[in-house]
Design a protein around this motif. Structure first.
Motif, PDB file in Angstrom:
ATOM      1  N   THR A  90       5.595   2.712  -7.483  1.00  0.00           N
ATOM      2  CA  THR A  90       6.507   3.468  -6.868  1.00  0.00           C
ATOM      3  C   THR A  90       5.382   3.383  -5.569  1.00  0.00           C
ATOM      4  OG1 THR A  90       5.138   5.394  -7.778  1.00  0.00           O
ATOM      5  CG2 THR A  90       7.093   4.967  -8.585  1.00  0.00           C
ATOM      6  N   ALA A  91       5.872   3.631  -4.159  1.00  0.00           N
ATOM      7  CA  ALA A  91       5.934   3.644  -3.107  1.00  0.00           C
ATOM      8  C   ALA A  91       4.691   4.832  -3.026  1.00  0.00           C
ATOM      9  CB  ALA A  91       6.609   3.478  -1.954  1.00  0.00           C
ATOM     10  N   HIS A  92       3.614   4.577  -2.553  1.00  0.00           N
ATOM     11  CA  HIS A  92       3.195   5.642  -1.818  1.00  0.00           C
ATOM     12  C   HIS A  92       2.476   5.956  -0.641  1.00  0.00           C
ATOM     13  CE1 HIS A  92      -1.442   6.974  -1.670  1.00  0.00           C
ATOM     14  NE2 HIS A  92      -0.883   7.860  -2.879  1.00  0.00           N
ATOM     15  N   GLU A  93       1.989   4.977  -0.167  1.00  0.00           N
ATOM     16  CA  GLU A  93       1.659   4.230   1.172  1.00  0.00           C
ATOM     17  C   GLU A  93       2.824   3.448   1.923  1.00  0.00           C
ATOM     18  OE1 GLU A  93      -1.898   3.642   4.672  1.00  0.00           O
ATOM     19  OE2 GLU A  93      -1.476   2.902   2.740  1.00  0.00           O
ATOM     20  N   PRO A  94       3.769   3.012   2.939  1.00  0.00           N
ATOM     21  CA  PRO A  94       4.867   2.338   2.904  1.00  0.00           C
ATOM     22  C   PRO A  94       3.455   1.252   4.227  1.00  0.00           C
ATOM     23  CG  PRO A  94       4.524   4.410   4.554  1.00  0.00           C
ATOM     24  CD  PRO A  94       3.628   4.361   3.827  1.00  0.00           C
ATOM     25  N   LEU A  95       4.272  -0.058   4.560  1.00  0.00           N
ATOM     26  CA  LEU A  95       3.967  -1.236   4.835  1.00  0.00           C
ATOM     27  C   LEU A  95       3.750  -0.281   6.290  1.00  0.00           C
ATOM     28  CD1 LEU A  95       4.305  -4.545   4.952  1.00  0.00           C
ATOM     29  CD2 LEU A  95       4.096  -3.722   7.020  1.00  0.00           C
ATOM     30  N   THR A  96       1.965  -0.273   6.605  1.00  0.00           N
ATOM     31  CA  THR A  96       1.437   0.159   7.964  1.00  0.00           C
ATOM     32  C   THR A  96       1.029  -1.472   8.795  1.00  0.00           C
ATOM     33  OG1 THR A  96       1.725   2.213   7.257  1.00  0.00           O
ATOM     34  CG2 THR A  96       0.577   2.321   9.416  1.00  0.00           C
ATOM     35  N   GLU A  97       1.324  -1.223   9.956  1.00  0.00           N
ATOM     36  CA  GLU A  97       0.364  -1.865  11.024  1.00  0.00           C
ATOM     37  C   GLU A  97      -0.749  -1.148  11.523  1.00  0.00           C
ATOM     38  OE1 GLU A  97       0.838  -5.606  11.817  1.00  0.00           O
ATOM     39  OE2 GLU A  97       2.775  -5.566  10.114  1.00  0.00           O
ATOM     40  N   ARG A  98      -1.742  -1.583  11.861  1.00  0.00           N
ATOM     41  CA  ARG A  98      -3.294  -1.388  12.072  1.00  0.00           C
ATOM     42  C   ARG A  98      -3.607  -1.931  13.002  1.00  0.00           C
ATOM     43  NH1 ARG A  98      -3.367   3.243   8.931  1.00  0.00           N
ATOM     44  NH2 ARG A  98      -2.829   2.863   6.687  1.00  0.00           N
ATOM     45  N   GLY A  99      -4.861  -2.092  14.161  1.00  0.00           N
ATOM     46  CA  GLY A  99      -5.217  -2.100  14.905  1.00  0.00           C
ATOM     47  C   GLY A  99      -4.482  -3.128  15.970  1.00  0.00           C
ATOM     48  N   ASP A 100      -3.092  -3.176  16.587  1.00  0.00           N
ATOM     49  CA  ASP A 100      -2.423  -2.892  17.739  1.00  0.00           C
ATOM     50  C   ASP A 100      -2.176  -4.273  17.702  1.00  0.00           C
ATOM     51  OD1 ASP A 100      -3.177  -0.753  18.872  1.00  0.00           O
ATOM     52  OD2 ASP A 100      -4.825  -1.275  19.747  1.00  0.00           O
ATOM     53  N   GLY A 101      -1.223  -4.977  16.687  1.00  0.00           N
ATOM     54  CA  GLY A 101      -1.111  -6.427  16.703  1.00  0.00           C
ATOM     55  C   GLY A 101      -2.246  -7.324  16.414  1.00  0.00           C
ATOM     56  N   GLU A 102      -2.816  -6.914  15.772  1.00  0.00           N
ATOM     57  CA  GLU A 102      -4.496  -8.234  15.337  1.00  0.00           C
ATOM     58  C   GLU A 102      -3.967  -8.747  13.590  1.00  0.00           C
ATOM     59  OE1 GLU A 102      -7.740  -5.795  15.783  1.00  0.00           O
ATOM     60  OE2 GLU A 102      -7.171  -5.868  17.639  1.00  0.00           O
ATOM     61  N   GLY A 103      -2.823  -8.412  13.434  1.00  0.00           N
ATOM     62  CA  GLY A 103      -2.755  -8.776  11.846  1.00  0.00           C
ATOM     63  C   GLY A 103      -3.076  -8.322  10.622  1.00  0.00           C
ATOM     64  N   PHE A 104      -3.728  -7.327  11.086  1.00  0.00           N
ATOM     65  CA  PHE A 104      -4.522  -5.767  10.286  1.00  0.00           C
ATOM     66  C   PHE A 104      -3.411  -5.198   9.798  1.00  0.00           C
ATOM     67  CE2 PHE A 104      -7.946  -6.629  12.395  1.00  0.00           C
ATOM     68  CZ  PHE A 104      -9.268  -6.963  11.018  1.00  0.00           C
ATOM     69  N   ALA A 105      -2.642  -5.005   8.651  1.00  0.00           N
ATOM     70  CA  ALA A 105      -1.616  -3.967   8.044  1.00  0.00           C
ATOM     71  C   ALA A 105      -2.257  -3.522   6.851  1.00  0.00           C
ATOM     72  CB  ALA A 105      -0.414  -4.866   7.600  1.00  0.00           C
ATOM     73  N   THR A 106      -1.461  -2.577   6.401  1.00  0.00           N
ATOM     74  CA  THR A 106      -1.803  -1.793   4.784  1.00  0.00           C
ATOM     75  C   THR A 106      -0.312  -1.513   4.038  1.00  0.00           C
ATOM     76  OG1 THR A 106      -2.102   0.563   5.317  1.00  0.00           O
ATOM     77  CG2 THR A 106      -4.252  -1.852   4.955  1.00  0.00           C
ATOM     78  N   ALA A 107      -0.847  -1.363   2.668  1.00  0.00           N
ATOM     79  CA  ALA A 107       0.425  -0.641   2.239  1.00  0.00           C
ATOM     80  C   ALA A 107       0.048   0.304   0.531  1.00  0.00           C
ATOM     81  CB  ALA A 107       2.407  -1.061   1.866  1.00  0.00           C
ATOM     82  N   SER A 108      -0.138   0.911   0.035  1.00  0.00           N
ATOM     83  CA  SER A 108      -0.259   1.307  -1.491  1.00  0.00           C
ATOM     84  C   SER A 108       0.951   1.572  -2.057  1.00  0.00           C
ATOM     85  CB  SER A 108      -1.349   2.397  -1.422  1.00  0.00           C
ATOM     86  OG  SER A 108      -1.013   2.970  -1.014  1.00  0.00           O
ATOM     87  N   VAL A 109       0.991   1.440  -3.233  1.00  0.00           N
ATOM     88  CA  VAL A 109       1.768   2.034  -4.954  1.00  0.00           C
ATOM     89  C   VAL A 109       1.200   2.217  -5.431  1.00  0.00           C
ATOM     90  CG1 VAL A 109       3.494  -0.616  -4.637  1.00  0.00           C
ATOM     91  CG2 VAL A 109       1.131  -0.687  -6.170  1.00  0.00           C
ATOM     92  N   VAL A 110       1.969   3.210  -6.105  1.00  0.00           N
ATOM     93  CA  VAL A 110       1.205   3.833  -7.412  1.00  0.00           C
ATOM     94  C   VAL A 110       1.519   2.866  -8.576  1.00  0.00           C
ATOM     95  CG1 VAL A 110       0.589   6.113  -8.993  1.00  0.00           C
ATOM     96  CG2 VAL A 110       0.853   5.898  -6.809  1.00  0.00           C
ATOM     97  N   ASP A 111       0.921   2.341 -10.211  1.00  0.00           N
ATOM     98  CA  ASP A 111       1.399   1.427 -11.326  1.00  0.00           C
ATOM     99  C   ASP A 111       2.271   2.782 -11.652  1.00  0.00           C
ATOM    100  OD1 ASP A 111      -0.539   2.688 -12.520  1.00  0.00           O
ATOM    101  OD2 ASP A 111      -2.320   0.988 -12.699  1.00  0.00           O
ATOM    102  N   PRO A 112       2.608   1.834 -13.034  1.00  0.00           N
ATOM    103  CA  PRO A 112       3.210   2.712 -13.889  1.00  0.00           C
ATOM    104  C   PRO A 112       2.066   3.576 -15.021  1.00  0.00           C
ATOM    105  CG  PRO A 112       3.970   0.218 -13.209  1.00  0.00           C
ATOM    106  CD  PRO A 112       2.617   0.400 -12.997  1.00  0.00           C
ATOM    107  N   PHE A 113       1.343   3.668 -15.107  1.00  0.00           N
ATOM    108  CA  PHE A 113      -0.146   4.174 -15.266  1.00  0.00           C
ATOM    109  C   PHE A 113      -0.762   5.312 -14.186  1.00  0.00           C
ATOM    110  CE2 PHE A 113       0.531  -0.279 -16.066  1.00  0.00           C
ATOM    111  CZ  PHE A 113       1.131  -0.025 -17.238  1.00  0.00           C
ATOM    112  N   GLY A 114      -0.782   5.171 -13.274  1.00  0.00           N
ATOM    113  CA  GLY A 114      -0.741   6.644 -12.107  1.00  0.00           C
ATOM    114  C   GLY A 114      -1.827   5.741 -10.814  1.00  0.00           C
TER     115      GLY A 114
END
Length: 138
Positions: A90-114
């Protein structure tokens, strides 16, 4: 001081189900398995992802997933997040661009085990991997 990532450990109430889920996600079987514990080697540097039977948790499970994920570098962030969601995370943190377009981006999910599983694109890690490959190819 800190030199490199050794092992990231997650907990699961159903260790067998977690083993199957991560085998499907990673495309490899655990390289190490003993009662109550599985371990996978991930990526070129063979970072370790351990899954521990939740019976061995020293403290109670948190009521909500923690906001301190470990981020794994991936080639295609959007495709990886889509695959994780397809597998039941399940979604935890949406895909988020970091660093002013330098190619850094993050996202996170919660696996089925928490557990919170972070994924990212990181040009610094790609450059380091390319340098390692170049050194070993000589």
């Amino acid at each position: 001081m800190l030199r490199e990532l050794a092992t990231v450990s997650f907990y699961a109430d159903d260790l067998a189900a977690a083993g199957r889920w991560y085998t499907e996600l990673l495309g490899v079987e655990p390289y190490y398995s003993v009662p109550g514990y599985l371990e996978f080697r991930v990526g070129e540097s063979e970072d370790e992802l351990g899954i521990i039977d939740a019976r061995y948790r020293r403290t109670p499970a948190p009521a909500t997933p923690p906001d301190t994920p470990v981020y794994w570098d991936v080639d295609d962030l959007a495709a990886t997040v889509a695959r994780l969601l397809e597998l039941g995370a399940t979604a935890h943190e949406p895909l988020t661009e970091r660093g002013d377009g330098e190619g850094f981006a993050t996202a996170s999910v919660v696996d089925p085990f928490g557990n919170v599983l972070g994924v990212m694109t990181n040009p610094h890690h790609r450059a380091m991997r390319a340098a390692r490959v170049s050194r070993t190819a000589r």
